[in-house]
Design a protein around this motif. Structure first.
Motif, PDB file in Angstrom:
ATOM      1  N   ASP A 295       0.835  -1.199   0.000  1.00 34.51           N
ATOM      2  CA  ASP A 295       0.000   0.000   0.000  1.00 34.51           C
ATOM      3  C   ASP A 295       0.872   1.252   0.000  1.00 34.51           C
ATOM      4  OD1 ASP A 295      -2.310  -1.434  -0.041  1.00 34.51           O
ATOM      5  OD2 ASP A 295      -2.513  -1.498   2.148  1.00 34.51           O
ATOM      6  N   PHE A 296       0.535   2.194  -0.855  1.00 37.81           N
ATOM      7  CA  PHE A 296       1.229   3.472  -0.959  1.00 37.81           C
ATOM      8  C   PHE A 296       2.731   3.282  -1.154  1.00 37.81           C
ATOM      9  CE2 PHE A 296      -2.422   4.016   1.897  1.00 37.81           C
ATOM     10  CZ  PHE A 296      -3.194   4.865   1.114  1.00 37.81           C
ATOM     11  N   GLY A 297       3.083   2.166  -1.794  1.00 42.08           N
ATOM     12  CA  GLY A 297       4.488   1.900  -2.032  1.00 42.08           C
ATOM     13  C   GLY A 297       4.838   2.010  -3.502  1.00 42.08           C
ATOM     14  N   LYS A 298       6.106   1.827  -3.752  1.00 35.87           N
ATOM     15  CA  LYS A 298       6.567   1.882  -5.117  1.00 35.87           C
ATOM     16  C   LYS A 298       6.233   0.594  -5.850  1.00 35.87           C
ATOM     17  CE  LYS A 298      10.499   4.851  -3.927  1.00 35.87           C
ATOM     18  NZ  LYS A 298      11.976   5.008  -3.986  1.00 35.87           N
ATOM     19  N   SER A 299       6.284   0.664  -7.184  1.00 30.08           N
ATOM     20  CA  SER A 299       6.070  -0.524  -8.002  1.00 30.08           C
ATOM     21  C   SER A 299       7.296  -1.425  -7.926  1.00 30.08           C
ATOM     22  CB  SER A 299       5.806  -0.128  -9.459  1.00 30.08           C
ATOM     23  OG  SER A 299       4.637   0.659  -9.564  1.00 30.08           O
ATOM     24  N   SER A 300       7.063  -2.690  -8.143  1.00 32.53           N
ATOM     25  CA  SER A 300       8.133  -3.681  -8.055  1.00 32.53           C
ATOM     26  C   SER A 300       8.250  -4.408  -9.398  1.00 32.53           C
ATOM     27  CB  SER A 300       7.872  -4.698  -6.938  1.00 32.53           C
ATOM     28  OG  SER A 300       7.748  -4.034  -5.687  1.00 32.53           O
ATOM     29  N   LEU A 301       9.416  -4.961  -9.631  1.00 31.96           N
ATOM     30  CA  LEU A 301       9.678  -5.744 -10.832  1.00 31.96           C
ATOM     31  C   LEU A 301       9.565  -7.223 -10.474  1.00 31.96           C
ATOM     32  CD1 LEU A 301      10.633  -5.841 -13.824  1.00 31.96           C
ATOM     33  CD2 LEU A 301      12.969  -5.989 -12.941  1.00 31.96           C
ATOM     34  N   VAL A 302       8.674  -7.920 -11.169  1.00 32.93           N
ATOM     35  CA  VAL A 302       8.451  -9.349 -10.936  1.00 32.93           C
ATOM     36  C   VAL A 302       9.183 -10.118 -12.031  1.00 32.93           C
ATOM     37  CG1 VAL A 302       6.756 -11.165 -10.615  1.00 32.93           C
ATOM     38  CG2 VAL A 302       6.227  -8.823  -9.923  1.00 32.93           C
ATOM     39  N   VAL A 303      10.077 -11.009 -11.630  1.00 30.45           N
ATOM     40  CA  VAL A 303      10.897 -11.785 -12.562  1.00 30.45           C
ATOM     41  C   VAL A 303      10.522 -13.257 -12.402  1.00 30.45           C
ATOM     42  CG1 VAL A 303      13.219 -12.379 -13.296  1.00 30.45           C
ATOM     43  CG2 VAL A 303      12.743 -10.098 -12.385  1.00 30.45           C
ATOM     44  N   LEU A 304      10.176 -13.879 -13.510  1.00 33.96           N
ATOM     45  CA  LEU A 304       9.770 -15.285 -13.508  1.00 33.96           C
ATOM     46  C   LEU A 304      10.928 -16.135 -14.008  1.00 33.96           C
ATOM     47  CD1 LEU A 304       7.562 -17.503 -13.249  1.00 33.96           C
ATOM     48  CD2 LEU A 304       6.991 -17.035 -15.642  1.00 33.96           C
ATOM     49  N   HIS A 305      11.368 -17.071 -13.149  1.00 36.32           N
ATOM     50  CA  HIS A 305      12.366 -18.075 -13.523  1.00 36.32           C
ATOM     51  C   HIS A 305      11.642 -19.413 -13.706  1.00 36.32           C
ATOM     52  CE1 HIS A 305      15.556 -15.217 -12.525  1.00 36.32           C
ATOM     53  NE2 HIS A 305      14.891 -14.956 -11.406  1.00 36.32           N
ATOM     54  N   SER A 306      12.396 -20.430 -14.018  1.00 40.09           N
ATOM     55  CA  SER A 306      11.768 -21.728 -14.294  1.00 40.09           C
ATOM     56  C   SER A 306      11.154 -22.348 -13.049  1.00 40.09           C
ATOM     57  CB  SER A 306      12.808 -22.679 -14.898  1.00 40.09           C
ATOM     58  OG  SER A 306      13.890 -22.863 -13.997  1.00 40.09           O
ATOM     59  N   HIS A 307      11.768 -22.152 -11.867  1.00 38.49           N
ATOM     60  CA  HIS A 307      11.264 -22.786 -10.643  1.00 38.49           C
ATOM     61  C   HIS A 307      11.032 -21.788  -9.516  1.00 38.49           C
ATOM     62  CE1 HIS A 307      12.847 -26.328 -12.725  1.00 38.49           C
ATOM     63  NE2 HIS A 307      11.966 -27.019 -12.030  1.00 38.49           N
ATOM     64  N   LYS A 308      11.122 -20.500  -9.781  1.00 42.70           N
ATOM     65  CA  LYS A 308      10.922 -19.521  -8.716  1.00 42.70           C
ATOM     66  C   LYS A 308      10.515 -18.185  -9.317  1.00 42.70           C
ATOM     67  CE  LYS A 308      15.790 -18.128  -8.583  1.00 42.70           C
ATOM     68  NZ  LYS A 308      17.001 -17.950  -7.746  1.00 42.70           N
ATOM     69  N   ILE A 309      10.035 -17.307  -8.420  1.00 41.73           N
ATOM     70  CA  ILE A 309       9.659 -15.953  -8.782  1.00 41.73           C
ATOM     71  C   ILE A 309      10.389 -15.001  -7.852  1.00 41.73           C
ATOM     72  CG2 ILE A 309       7.785 -14.260  -8.745  1.00 41.73           C
ATOM     73  CD1 ILE A 309       5.918 -16.292  -9.783  1.00 41.73           C
ATOM     74  N   GLY A 310      10.997 -13.971  -8.444  1.00 43.59           N
ATOM     75  CA  GLY A 310      11.668 -12.963  -7.649  1.00 43.59           C
ATOM     76  C   GLY A 310      10.985 -11.616  -7.789  1.00 43.59           C
ATOM     77  N   ILE A 311      10.742 -10.951  -6.659  1.00 45.63           N
ATOM     78  CA  ILE A 311      10.148  -9.617  -6.628  1.00 45.63           C
ATOM     79  C   ILE A 311      11.239  -8.640  -6.211  1.00 45.63           C
ATOM     80  CG2 ILE A 311       8.347  -8.162  -5.633  1.00 45.63           C
ATOM     81  CD1 ILE A 311       6.687 -10.649  -5.157  1.00 45.63           C
ATOM     82  N   PHE A 312      11.554  -7.710  -7.102  1.00 45.77           N
ATOM     83  CA  PHE A 312      12.682  -6.816  -6.888  1.00 45.77           C
ATOM     84  C   PHE A 312      12.195  -5.375  -6.798  1.00 45.77           C
ATOM     85  CE2 PHE A 312      14.404 -10.511  -8.966  1.00 45.77           C
ATOM     86  CZ  PHE A 312      15.644 -10.702  -8.373  1.00 45.77           C
ATOM     87  N   GLY A 313      12.819  -4.634  -5.936  1.00 46.36           N
ATOM     88  CA  GLY A 313      12.677  -3.199  -5.922  1.00 46.36           C
ATOM     89  C   GLY A 313      13.843  -2.573  -6.663  1.00 46.36           C
ATOM     90  N   PHE A 314      13.632  -1.459  -7.325  1.00 41.74           N
ATOM     91  CA  PHE A 314      14.691  -0.853  -8.125  1.00 41.74           C
ATOM     92  C   PHE A 314      15.013   0.537  -7.590  1.00 41.74           C
ATOM     93  CE2 PHE A 314      10.669  -1.437 -10.338  1.00 41.74           C
ATOM     94  CZ  PHE A 314      10.145  -0.156 -10.355  1.00 41.74           C
ATOM     95  N   HIS A 315      16.306   0.792  -7.541  1.00 43.86           N
ATOM     96  CA  HIS A 315      16.824   2.068  -7.067  1.00 43.86           C
ATOM     97  C   HIS A 315      17.751   2.603  -8.149  1.00 43.86           C
ATOM     98  CE1 HIS A 315      15.298   1.023  -3.065  1.00 43.86           C
ATOM     99  NE2 HIS A 315      15.786  -0.190  -3.307  1.00 43.86           N
ATOM    100  N   PHE A 316      17.462   3.807  -8.597  1.00 44.82           N
ATOM    101  CA  PHE A 316      18.204   4.376  -9.710  1.00 44.82           C
ATOM    102  C   PHE A 316      19.263   5.348  -9.200  1.00 44.82           C
ATOM    103  CE2 PHE A 316      13.870   3.613 -11.503  1.00 44.82           C
ATOM    104  CZ  PHE A 316      14.214   2.436 -12.154  1.00 44.82           C
TER     105      PHE A 316
END
Length: 842
Positions: free
Chosen positions: A85-106
């Motif tokens: 809630d009220f947070g930044k968007s995240s990048l969802v990366v799909l691998h063959s056996h797992k899912i990673g949710i990443f935050g990005f900092h520029f």
């Protein structure tokens, strides 16, 4: 397809030889995560390297690459989601056996480089294929739905797997799409069925079964068979439905004249078609393409009129052409430099309509469709009027310079090939190579010399010469390659091959024509084909033997000119025969022996002006009869005939019963072969069942005696092998019956032409509806195809005569099921009677 090319406004190329797929592109729209609120473009290669770009359309290249991170694991797909809630968007990366949710900092003002930070990692039990992100069931935050390769849907949040759901009738993974407005999932299975699932129904069924995440299975809300493999599925929101005016408008449940209205429509793209459906499964229309599509996206129409509101579809084909369709009518086309594997359409710097393209090798660019945008507004005032005289002068100068340029160029003739064929003398009892259809000896053999000449002004390369011979003639080298063919009249290349007839062959040839086809690329890259047709001589098929008197089939042919002597008519065959053996022949009687031993005797009566051909079987007569007619026509032409044209009169009735007897024999052989094939399928199922039973017994801890299973499997294998041998015999008999029917058809059509005095144009039509080629396909037999073709010929004849069609002409294919050939015989007899009445013969 288009003269216009896309204008690249920004681009970057990956130089690390990485590969990208359809799920390798994700777009984050204008957001507060960057101070200038620009759009962020994410890419992820299959090698696991994730990059983030901030394109600058004004040409500035600073800070374009915001993030470059190697995840050390192959990436299948990336998406953007919001999980806090009220947070930044995240990048969802799909691998063959797992899912990673990443935050990005520029990169910030202090100069620190941008990076990705792993927030959550969720393990998946099965191998993933694709995913979609949305607020399923009206949730406040995004959730993830993963489709595995075995057809299982996994619903996850940012922490763990919520539950699993098994799709119905799933074999291979297909595209998966989520519609947030209707809370529906759409996918396509390996049976080419578009399926729709409701998240609320899936969740309710899962909770009713068990609170523990286990595999559940349920039928879809609806499904529709599209008959093609789906490449992409889109859900589009429109204020008015897409019109089916230019496509194939289909009404499934509505009344005639009514329209199907829906705010959400499903767009399904296959390689050759586009389907538009409503959310309740009604097919609105179906458009067929003449190109191969690879990608599709929806572009909202900029028009504000109600009647123009709708969706523009951007479709990309395999040649890199971007086409915009409105109501299934192409309104714009432009070509890009690279063939994209992923695309997206988002506004950049408050300018709509920019297309982001990502190619397989990592070329990322932002394009406009076709033209440069105008920097300023242009207008025509009274001070700057158009000078039409100056414009016409410029056009004349351009035309003059173009003509001068064309006149100075050397005009090259078309790159073409000339083919000539020479046939050597026939020989007998020669051995074949072991690679020729497994035949050890041949009863007939002759050399075929093909002369290939390039008639253009440039040399040609990679010419392929193919030789097609009629059955049962075999060509030892039917495909010959010529690496280089120089131009010029003297630069002629001769290739030689051998054609022969196997000794053990017992069928009559279906034709006396052989085709020589040369395929070659021109210097400009176009593929050309040159063809040449050659008539094989009668000496290749027959020998002259002493006359025989035994004959059960006779044909009498009368001509309006005194018949020549047979020695003069077949002088070339007699010269060749006299070199090998002495054959007692007269001027009035001559016998020809085919390679299979069938004899055809020709008797001429000078007083009555008649030829009589007789044989023990009717199939071999057609080849000798056609040769006699051809030689007589070539003999009595030109200066030899001045009073009247040569005409033939055939005595006796047309041999319909002989043709029907060959048709019955071929149909009987086909039915026997089909019965043996079905019996083999039954035996094979018995063998597989016994083998499965044996494997099951081997897995038991205390198996019982298996002697009876061994004995049963051994006997079943023996029966299968016996049935296979019988099928081979039935297949050989079916092929021989087909050749016999082809010879009988040739014989019947030749007699029909002579009896009814038909010209070549009429015979070409008849041969197109009563074919000579006899196939062995079970899906469409010769009698079914011929019956339908003759019925269509009747329709065209009746329509040309009276403009109306009779009721008996309509044909029901169900009457032909089970090998019923009565209808075929009836139609052939009616066709002969129709031509007989047209010629005025009773």
């Amino acid at each position: 397809m288009s003269l216009l090319r896309t204008q690249e406004r920004w681009g970057v190329t990956c130089e690390h030889r990485e590969e990208f797929e359809r799920g390798s592109l994700a777009i984050l729209g204008p957001t507060r995560q960057l101070h200038d609120s620009s759009t962020i473009v994410f890419t992820a290669s299959t090698a696991g390297i994730v990059r983030a770009y901030s394109p600058e359309l004004d040409g500035c290249e600073e800070h374009e690459l915001l993030v470059e991170t190697d995840l050390k694991c192959p990436v299948l797909q990336i998406e953007i989601g919001r999980f806090v809630d009220f947070g930044k968007s995240s990048l969802v990366v799909l691998h063959s056996h797992k899912i990673g949710i990443f935050g990005f900092h520029f990169q910030d003002s202090s100069g620190s480089s941008g990076h990705l930070s792993l927030q959550h990692e969720i393990s998946i039990g099965s191998k993933a294929c694709s995913m979609v992100i949305g607020r399923f069931g009206g949730a406040k935050l995004d959730k993830i739905c993963v489709l595995s390769i075995d057809g299982e849907l996994l619903f996850l949040d940012q922490h763990d797997c919520i539950f699993r759901w098994q799709l119905d009738g799933f074999l291979l993974p297909g595209p998966l799409t989520y519609c947030p407005r209707s809370d529906l999932f759409f996918t396509c299975n390996s049976s080419f069925d578009l399926q729709c699932y409701d998240y609320q129904s899936i969740a309710a069924a899962h909770q009713a079964k068990s609170a523990i995440p286990v595999k559940s299975r349920s039928a879809p809300n609806w499904k529709l068979c599209i008959g093609e493999a789906a490449l992409q599925i889109l859900t589009v929101e429109t204020s008015s439905p897409l019109s089916g005016r230019h496509g194939h408008f289909v009404q499934s449940s509505s009344k005639p004249g009514s329209t199907i209205s829906s705010d959400i429509q499903i767009v399904l793209l296959s390689s050759q078609s586009l389907f538009v459906l409503s959310t309740d499964g009604q097919l609105i229309f179906h458009q067929r393409f003449n190109f191969t599509a690879v990608l599709c996206n929806a572009v909202l129409s900029p028009s504000t009129k109600i009647e123009d509101s709708g969706v523009n579809l951007l479709i990309v084909d395999t040649s890199g052409c971007l086409m915009i369709y409105r109501n299934m009518q192409m309104v714009w086309a432009s070509r890009c430099d690279e063939i994209p594997v992923a695309l997206s359409i988002v506004p950049f710097r408050n300018v709509d309509g920019h297309v982001i393209l990502l190619s397989k090798n990592g070329a990322l660019c932002i394009n406009n469709l076709g033209t440069e945008p105008a920097n300023r507004n242009f207008g025509v005032s009274g001070e700057n009027l158009l000078d039409y005289g100056e414009m016409q002068h410029e056009i004349n100068e351009i035309t003059t310079s173009k003509r001068a340029s064309n006149a100075g160029q050397k005009v090259n003739s078309a790159a073409m090939i000339k083919i000539e064929v020479q046939i050597g003398e026939s020989s007998h009892m020669n051995h074949l190579s072991s690679t020729t259809k497994n035949h050890n000896e041949a009863s007939r053999r002759t050399e075929l010399r093909v002369f290939v000449t390039a008639t253009g002004s440039e040399s040609l390369q990679n010419i392929t010469v193919m030789i097609r011979t009629p059955a049962p003639v075999i060509c030892q080298g039917n495909c010959i390659s010529i690496p280089l063919l120089p131009c010029g009249k003297d630069a002629t290349i001769m290739v030689s091959t051998v054609i022969c007839i196997p000794r053990d062959c017992t069928v009559i040839p279906t034709s006396s024509k052989a085709s020589v086809i040369a395929s070659y690329p021109t210097p400009s890259g176009e593929q050309y084909v040159a063809a040449y047709e050659v008539h094989l001589p009668l000496s290749f098929f027959c020998d002259i033997v002493p006359p025989e008197k035994n004959a059960s089939h006779k044909v009498t042919l009368e001509m309006n000119y005194p018949p020549p002597r047979l020695r003069d008519l077949f002088e070339d065959l007699l010269l060749r025969t006299s070199k090998e053996t002495d054959v007692a022949t007269t001027s009035d009687v001559m016998s020809f022996r085919h390679h299979n031993g069938d004899n055809v005797t020709v008797v001429v009566s000078k007083n009555a002006g008649r030829f009589r051909l007789q044989s023990a079987r009717y199939e071999p007569i057609w080849l000798v009869l056609s040769e006699v007619v051809k030689r007589l026509q070539s003999r009595y032409t030109g200066d030899l005939v001045q009073n009247a044209a040569l005409r033939f009169v055939l005595h006796g009735q047309l041999p319909l019963q002989d043709l029907f007897a060959s048709l019955d024999a071929q149909e009987k052989a086909r039915v026997e072969y089909s019965a043996q094939d079905s019996f083999l399928g039954c035996r094979a199922r018995q063998l597989r069942a016994a083998q499965k039973r044996l494997l099951y017994r081997y897995n038991e801890k205390c198996p019982s005696c298996l002697f009876y299973l061994d004995d049963y499997i051994e006997k079943t294998c023996s029966r299968v092998m016996t049935t296979v041998a019988q099928i081979e015999c039935r297949h050989s008999a079916l092929i021989d019956a087909g050749y016999s029917l082809a010879a009988a058809t040739n014989y019947f059509l030749l007699l029909m032409k002579l009896r009814l005095n038909m010209n070549e144009a009429e015979m070409r039509i008849v041969r197109g509806h009563i074919p000579i080629h006899i196939g062995t396909s079970e899906e469409q037999t010769w009698n079914e195809w011929t019956c339908v073709a003759v019925m269509m010929l009747f329709k065209s004849l009746r329509k040309s005569a009276s403009g109306k069609l009779s009721g008996w002409q309509h044909f029901d294919r169900t009457q032909m099921i089970g090998g019923n050939i009565i209808q075929t015989k009836k139609q052939i007899a009616l066709l002969v009677d129709r031509f007989r009445r047209n010629t005025g013969e009773e």
